[in-house]
Design a protein around this motif. Structure first.
Motif, PDB file in Angstrom:
ATOM      1  N   THR A  31       0.845  -1.191   0.000  1.00  0.00           N
ATOM      2  CA  THR A  31       0.000   0.000   0.000  1.00  0.00           C
ATOM      3  C   THR A  31       0.881   1.242   0.000  1.00  0.00           C
ATOM      4  O   THR A  31       1.775   1.368   0.837  1.00  0.00           O
ATOM      5  CB  THR A  31      -0.913   0.031   1.239  1.00  0.00           C
ATOM      6  OG1 THR A  31      -1.763  -1.118   1.229  1.00  0.00           O
ATOM      7  CG2 THR A  31      -1.770   1.296   1.238  1.00  0.00           C
ATOM      8  N   ALA A  32       0.629   2.148  -0.944  1.00  0.00           N
ATOM      9  CA  ALA A  32       1.343   3.417  -1.003  1.00  0.00           C
ATOM     10  C   ALA A  32       0.438   4.532  -0.491  1.00  0.00           C
ATOM     11  O   ALA A  32      -0.714   4.639  -0.906  1.00  0.00           O
ATOM     12  CB  ALA A  32       1.780   3.721  -2.428  1.00  0.00           C
ATOM     13  N   ILE A  33       0.960   5.341   0.421  1.00  0.00           N
ATOM     14  CA  ILE A  33       0.232   6.498   0.941  1.00  0.00           C
ATOM     15  C   ILE A  33       0.797   7.742   0.266  1.00  0.00           C
ATOM     16  O   ILE A  33       1.988   8.026   0.370  1.00  0.00           O
ATOM     17  CB  ILE A  33       0.371   6.610   2.471  1.00  0.00           C
ATOM     18  CG1 ILE A  33      -0.161   5.338   3.149  1.00  0.00           C
ATOM     19  CG2 ILE A  33      -0.374   7.835   2.988  1.00  0.00           C
ATOM     20  CD1 ILE A  33       0.081   5.298   4.641  1.00  0.00           C
ATOM     21  N   ILE A  34      -0.055   8.462  -0.449  1.00  0.00           N
ATOM     22  CA  ILE A  34       0.373   9.658  -1.158  1.00  0.00           C
ATOM     23  C   ILE A  34      -0.449  10.851  -0.692  1.00  0.00           C
ATOM     24  O   ILE A  34      -1.452  10.696  -0.005  1.00  0.00           O
ATOM     25  CB  ILE A  34       0.263   9.496  -2.687  1.00  0.00           C
ATOM     26  CG1 ILE A  34      -1.211   9.347  -3.110  1.00  0.00           C
ATOM     27  CG2 ILE A  34       1.088   8.319  -3.177  1.00  0.00           C
ATOM     28  CD1 ILE A  34      -1.419   9.374  -4.626  1.00  0.00           C
ATOM     29  N   GLY A  35      -0.013  12.031  -1.086  1.00  0.00           N
ATOM     30  CA  GLY A  35      -0.722  13.256  -0.726  1.00  0.00           C
ATOM     31  C   GLY A  35       0.230  14.422  -0.721  1.00  0.00           C
ATOM     32  O   GLY A  35       1.456  14.238  -0.698  1.00  0.00           O
ATOM     33  N   PRO A  36      -0.273  15.637  -0.747  1.00  0.00           N
ATOM     34  CA  PRO A  36       0.598  16.823  -0.728  1.00  0.00           C
ATOM     35  C   PRO A  36       1.319  16.961   0.608  1.00  0.00           C
ATOM     36  O   PRO A  36       0.987  16.284   1.589  1.00  0.00           O
ATOM     37  CB  PRO A  36      -0.377  17.981  -0.970  1.00  0.00           C
ATOM     38  CG  PRO A  36      -1.707  17.462  -0.562  1.00  0.00           C
ATOM     39  CD  PRO A  36      -1.696  15.989  -0.807  1.00  0.00           C
ATOM     40  N   ASN A  37       2.302  17.851   0.643  1.00  0.00           N
ATOM     41  CA  ASN A  37       3.021  18.133   1.881  1.00  0.00           C
ATOM     42  C   ASN A  37       2.038  18.584   2.963  1.00  0.00           C
ATOM     43  O   ASN A  37       1.130  19.383   2.702  1.00  0.00           O
ATOM     44  CB  ASN A  37       4.058  19.233   1.674  1.00  0.00           C
ATOM     45  CG  ASN A  37       5.210  18.774   0.805  1.00  0.00           C
ATOM     46  OD1 ASN A  37       5.475  17.587   0.683  1.00  0.00           O
ATOM     47  ND2 ASN A  37       5.906  19.722   0.197  1.00  0.00           N
ATOM     48  N   GLY A  38       2.228  18.071   4.178  1.00  0.00           N
ATOM     49  CA  GLY A  38       1.385  18.467   5.292  1.00  0.00           C
ATOM     50  C   GLY A  38       0.030  17.798   5.325  1.00  0.00           C
ATOM     51  O   GLY A  38      -0.826  18.181   6.133  1.00  0.00           O
ATOM     52  N   ALA A  39      -0.180  16.787   4.486  1.00  0.00           N
ATOM     53  CA  ALA A  39      -1.488  16.119   4.435  1.00  0.00           C
ATOM     54  C   ALA A  39      -1.707  15.152   5.588  1.00  0.00           C
ATOM     55  O   ALA A  39      -2.831  14.715   5.832  1.00  0.00           O
ATOM     56  CB  ALA A  39      -1.654  15.379   3.106  1.00  0.00           C
ATOM     57  N   GLY A  40      -0.627  14.777   6.294  1.00  0.00           N
ATOM     58  CA  GLY A  40      -0.754  13.842   7.412  1.00  0.00           C
ATOM     59  C   GLY A  40      -0.243  12.456   7.121  1.00  0.00           C
ATOM     60  O   GLY A  40      -0.492  11.518   7.892  1.00  0.00           O
ATOM     61  N   LYS A  41       0.520  12.287   6.036  1.00  0.00           N
ATOM     62  CA  LYS A  41       0.975  10.956   5.622  1.00  0.00           C
ATOM     63  C   LYS A  41       1.891  10.302   6.658  1.00  0.00           C
ATOM     64  O   LYS A  41       1.663   9.151   7.066  1.00  0.00           O
ATOM     65  CB  LYS A  41       1.708  11.051   4.274  1.00  0.00           C
ATOM     66  CG  LYS A  41       0.886  11.630   3.150  1.00  0.00           C
ATOM     67  CD  LYS A  41       1.654  11.666   1.844  1.00  0.00           C
ATOM     68  CE  LYS A  41       2.895  12.519   1.869  1.00  0.00           C
ATOM     69  NZ  LYS A  41       2.600  13.961   2.129  1.00  0.00           N
ATOM     70  N   SER A  42       2.937  11.023   7.058  1.00  0.00           N
ATOM     71  CA  SER A  42       3.889  10.446   8.019  1.00  0.00           C
ATOM     72  C   SER A  42       3.235  10.230   9.375  1.00  0.00           C
ATOM     73  O   SER A  42       3.524   9.238  10.068  1.00  0.00           O
ATOM     74  CB  SER A  42       5.112  11.361   8.167  1.00  0.00           C
ATOM     75  OG  SER A  42       5.852  11.402   6.965  1.00  0.00           O
ATOM     76  N   THR A  43       2.352  11.128   9.768  1.00  0.00           N
ATOM     77  CA  THR A  43       1.637  10.954  11.033  1.00  0.00           C
ATOM     78  C   THR A  43       0.762   9.708  10.981  1.00  0.00           C
ATOM     79  O   THR A  43       0.702   8.939  11.942  1.00  0.00           O
ATOM     80  CB  THR A  43       0.767  12.193  11.329  1.00  0.00           C
ATOM     81  OG1 THR A  43       1.622  13.335  11.429  1.00  0.00           O
ATOM     82  CG2 THR A  43       0.011  12.029  12.640  1.00  0.00           C
ATOM     83  N   LEU A  44       0.096   9.493   9.853  1.00  0.00           N
ATOM     84  CA  LEU A  44      -0.721   8.289   9.689  1.00  0.00           C
ATOM     85  C   LEU A  44       0.135   7.037   9.837  1.00  0.00           C
ATOM     86  O   LEU A  44      -0.247   6.081  10.524  1.00  0.00           O
ATOM     87  CB  LEU A  44      -1.401   8.302   8.324  1.00  0.00           C
ATOM     88  CG  LEU A  44      -2.334   7.117   8.048  1.00  0.00           C
ATOM     89  CD1 LEU A  44      -3.646   7.274   8.811  1.00  0.00           C
ATOM     90  CD2 LEU A  44      -2.610   6.966   6.555  1.00  0.00           C
ATOM     91  N   LEU A  45       1.316   7.038   9.225  1.00  0.00           N
ATOM     92  CA  LEU A  45       2.187   5.864   9.295  1.00  0.00           C
ATOM     93  C   LEU A  45       2.669   5.633  10.723  1.00  0.00           C
ATOM     94  O   LEU A  45       2.762   4.483  11.181  1.00  0.00           O
ATOM     95  CB  LEU A  45       3.377   6.040   8.352  1.00  0.00           C
ATOM     96  CG  LEU A  45       4.181   4.773   8.059  1.00  0.00           C
ATOM     97  CD1 LEU A  45       3.332   3.763   7.283  1.00  0.00           C
ATOM     98  CD2 LEU A  45       5.440   5.098   7.263  1.00  0.00           C
ATOM     99  N   ARG A  46       2.967   6.697  11.442  1.00  0.00           N
ATOM    100  CA  ARG A  46       3.397   6.557  12.834  1.00  0.00           C
ATOM    101  C   ARG A  46       2.255   6.053  13.715  1.00  0.00           C
ATOM    102  O   ARG A  46       2.485   5.317  14.680  1.00  0.00           O
ATOM    103  CB  ARG A  46       3.932   7.889  13.365  1.00  0.00           C
ATOM    104  CG  ARG A  46       5.290   8.256  12.777  1.00  0.00           C
ATOM    105  CD  ARG A  46       5.726   9.655  13.163  1.00  0.00           C
ATOM    106  NE  ARG A  46       5.940   9.792  14.585  1.00  0.00           N
ATOM    107  CZ  ARG A  46       7.070   9.464  15.219  1.00  0.00           C
ATOM    108  NH1 ARG A  46       8.082   8.972  14.535  1.00  0.00           N
ATOM    109  NH2 ARG A  46       7.190   9.622  16.523  1.00  0.00           N
ATOM    110  N   LEU A  47       1.030   6.420  13.393  1.00  0.00           N
ATOM    111  CA  LEU A  47      -0.121   5.850  14.103  1.00  0.00           C
ATOM    112  C   LEU A  47      -0.223   4.361  13.845  1.00  0.00           C
ATOM    113  O   LEU A  47      -0.449   3.566  14.765  1.00  0.00           O
ATOM    114  CB  LEU A  47      -1.415   6.546  13.657  1.00  0.00           C
ATOM    115  CG  LEU A  47      -1.680   7.947  14.190  1.00  0.00           C
ATOM    116  CD1 LEU A  47      -2.899   8.554  13.491  1.00  0.00           C
ATOM    117  CD2 LEU A  47      -1.900   7.928  15.700  1.00  0.00           C
TER     118      LEU A  47
END
Length: 269
Positions: A31-47
């Motif tokens: 699964t690839a998580i994409i989105g613009p800067n500041g969209a919450g991608k890295s935070t989602l992965l840390r969750l």
């Protein structure tokens, strides 16, 4: 093994960074998580990893809250490669990679752990540097040695068994790599999924995301905007709304049937 988010979110200083996220991640799937800067991608992965405690909702491993598991069980079930990996201590590459198995596989002897570490260094193209100090590496090389370390964490836990490896969580794993090594890293991620593990990666490059992922999750303003197969998700309408691209920038590759974006089309109009 299944890793799940159930209406999960993270709020800090009165602001929702991620909110209402519900997803299931399965073994054998990338699964690839994409989105613009500041969209919450890295935070989602840390969750997903459990490294960041959800302030709302729940994160579950096999339908059990991830907060109930011991650190050893979590280490055996998921491993995360972060964007930033500050390191000041002096270790050889082999020593650093071998450390990946200390928590997830305390039963493994040091000689076996170091032997497996050598094999993983070979996979990431760094076997010739096994006895070199990690601090002597370039940024891209250091990124790959840390990839070997997190692979060690999962593979050591199931070494010598028929159990599939756990979830490999990667935050921008190709950001410091040249093109051929981007291909190498993403092939390693695919191989992990093929072996029965699960892979979730945050990536900015839409073309690599479309080429390598079974499923794409699009984050936008802290929430999940869309998810599905690349050809279903990465449309001109989505690229326009989420990334601000002009209509018609997304095309379909004739050979693969996967979507792609040409930067040339954005410059030479």
């Amino acid at each position: 093994m299944k890793l799940s988010l159930r209406n999960a979110g993270w709020r800090v200083r009165g602001k929702d960074i991620v909110h209402g996220a519900s997803l299931d991640f399965a073994p054998g799937q990338l699964t690839a998580i994409i989105g613009p800067n500041g969209a919450g991608k890295s935070t989602l992965l840390r969750l997903v990893s459990g490294l960041l405690p959800a302030t709302s909702g729940d994160v579950q491993l096999d339908d059990v809250p991830i907060t109930t598991f011991s650190s050893a069980r979590l280490a055996a079930s998921r491993a995360m490669l972060m964007q930033d990996f500050p390191l000041r201590a002096q270790f050889t590459l082999r020593e650093l990679v071998a450390m990946g198995g200390q928590i997830s596989a305390p039963f493994m002897s040091a000689p076996v752990r170091f032997e497996l570490a050598g094999k993983l260094l070979e996979r990431v193209g760094l076997a010739a540097f096994a006895e070199r100090d990690v601090m002597d590496l370039s940024g891209g090389e250091r990124q790959r040695v840390h990839l070997a370390r997190v692979l060690m964490q999962l593979e050591a836990a199931v070494h010598g068994t028929d159990c599939p490896p756990g979830f490999l969580l990667l935050d921008e794993p190709i950001s410091a790599q040249d093109l051929s090594r981007q291909h190498l890293v993403l092939n390693l991620a695919r191989a992990h999924a093929t072996s029965g593990g699960g892979v979730v990666l945050v990536i900015h490059d839409l073309n690599w995301a479309a080429a390598c992922a079974d499923r794409i999750v699009v984050m936008h303003e802290g929430s999940i905007y869309a998810q599905g197969a690349p050809e279903q998700v990465l449309t001109n309408a989505l690229a326009s709304h989420v990334f601000g691209l002009e209509e018609g920038r997304v095309r379909m590759h004739v050979g693969s049937g996967k979507p792609y974006v040409l930067p040339h089309d954005m410059i030479y109009q």
